[in-house]
Design a protein around this motif. Structure first.
Motif, mmCIF file in Angstrom:
data_model
loop_
_atom_site.group_PDB
_atom_site.id
_atom_site.type_symbol
_atom_site.label_atom_id
_atom_site.label_comp_id
_atom_site.label_asym_id
_atom_site.label_seq_id
_atom_site.Cartn_x
_atom_site.Cartn_y
_atom_site.Cartn_z
ATOM 1 N N TYR A 95 0.858 -1.183 0.000
ATOM 2 C CA TYR A 95 0.000 0.000 0.000
ATOM 3 C C TYR A 95 0.895 1.234 0.000
ATOM 4 C CZ TYR A 95 0.900 -0.891 4.960
ATOM 5 O OH TYR A 95 1.500 -1.199 6.160
ATOM 6 N N THR A 143 -9.139 -4.576 2.662
ATOM 7 C CA THR A 143 -9.129 -3.336 3.423
ATOM 8 C C THR A 143 -10.434 -2.590 3.252
ATOM 9 O OG1 THR A 143 -8.099 -1.126 3.584
ATOM 10 C CG2 THR A 143 -8.048 -2.196 1.449
ATOM 11 N N GLY A 145 -10.509 0.311 2.647
ATOM 12 C CA GLY A 145 -10.217 1.219 1.555
ATOM 13 C C GLY A 145 -10.658 0.698 0.200
ATOM 14 N N LYS A 148 -14.254 2.421 0.653
ATOM 15 C CA LYS A 148 -14.319 3.792 1.176
ATOM 16 C C LYS A 148 -13.206 4.610 0.537
ATOM 17 C CE LYS A 148 -14.339 6.542 5.404
ATOM 18 N NZ LYS A 148 -15.556 7.262 4.962
ATOM 19 N N ALA A 150 -10.280 7.052 -0.352
ATOM 20 C CA ALA A 150 -9.261 7.745 0.435
ATOM 21 C C ALA A 150 -8.306 8.434 -0.527
ATOM 22 C CB ALA A 150 -8.502 6.759 1.326
ATOM 23 N N ALA A 153 -5.090 6.894 -2.404
ATOM 24 C CA ALA A 153 -5.120 5.439 -2.275
ATOM 25 C C ALA A 153 -6.003 4.788 -3.327
ATOM 26 C CB ALA A 153 -5.595 5.044 -0.878
ATOM 27 N N GLY A 157 -6.760 0.882 -3.283
ATOM 28 C CA GLY A 157 -8.138 0.481 -3.022
ATOM 29 C C GLY A 157 -8.736 -0.311 -4.162
#
Length: 248
Positions: A95, A143, A145, A148, A150, A153, A157
């Motif tokens: 990540y 994750t 992510g 959601k 971000a 990211a 994601g």
């Protein structure tokens, strides 16, 4: 009908990728504590040997296999070296953060190769054997992510969102043969990879108001790999401490 709903993993073999630190190491130690023989994967032989020694010192069984999962042929070589397994934990991942304008091809490829293609190849090579034997469990580390947004990211994601979808596809493909496939959608967690404060920076969005410890995520991963989770298949289990509600 009587069913085995225990946490007993004696006689089972598990491959845990990225098992030399953080969540992967915690998972490997816990699986071994339940009786599984664990194949510890990583890139650093010293850390791999240390993890295997920790498991063996506690009475468990472990061996180390090195591979760079960003290289497809290395992933295939790992699968061949490991042989038959009953449990596959796709934990290894990367990540990094960059905006769309900042991300280059190497940045994009690294996330897709390690977070998505490596689990795909390991499932492709190892899970048909589980299906032929009539049992097995796969747990993918994802994750929150993945769903959601971000900032910075997006590629990370997206790679994990792809893994979430493949989790459900694999559950359908292999479930009729007795192989369960699930994922754990983890929240911010204290690991060596988040030592720079990346995880702590997210505590404001977590309802519990704190970052997870690696063992807290590992407990859920290991549960999904045991007979106690015998009817859990195709699930992406949220383990992120709850998210704070937004106003308005």
């Amino acid at each position: 009908m009587s069913m085995d709903l225990s946490l007993d993993l004696f006689g089972k073999t598990a491959l845990v990728t990225g098992a030399t630190a953080g969540i992967g190491r915690a998972v490997a130690v816990e699986l071994a504590g339940l009786g599984a023989e664990v194949v510890v994967h990583g890139r650093d032989p010293d850390r791999g040997a240390e993890t295997a020694r920790e498991i063996e010192a506690s009475g468990g069984k472990a061996r180390f296999e090195a591979a760079d999962l960003a290289v497809p042929d290395e992933v295939r070589r790992l699968a061949e070296a490991v042989g038959s397994v009953d449990i596959l934990i796709n934990n290894a991942g990367v990540y990094r953060f960059a905006s769309t304008a900042e991300a280059d091809d190497a940045f994009f490829d690294l996330h897709i190769d390690l977070n998505l293609r490596a689990p795909f190849i390991l499932v492709q090579k190892l899970v048909p054997g589980m299906a032929a034997r009539g049992f097995g469990a796969v747990v993918n580390l994802s994750t929150f992510g993945a769903w959601k947004p971000a900032r910075g990211a997006g590629i990370y994601g997206a790679s994990k969102a792809g893994l979430d979808l493949l989790t459900q596809i694999w559950a359908d493909e292999f479930g009729p043969s007795g192989v369960r496939v699930n994922a754990v959608s983890a929240g911010p967690t204290h690991t060596p990879g988040t030592a720079g404060g990346v995880a702590d920076a997210l505590t404001g969005v977590i309802a519990l108001g704190r970052v997870a410890e690696a063992e807290e995520i590992a407990h859920v991963v290991v549960f999904l790999a045991t007979p106690a989770a015998s009817y859990v298949n195709g699930s992406v289990v949220q383990v992120h401490g709850g998210l704070r509600a937004t106003s308005g």
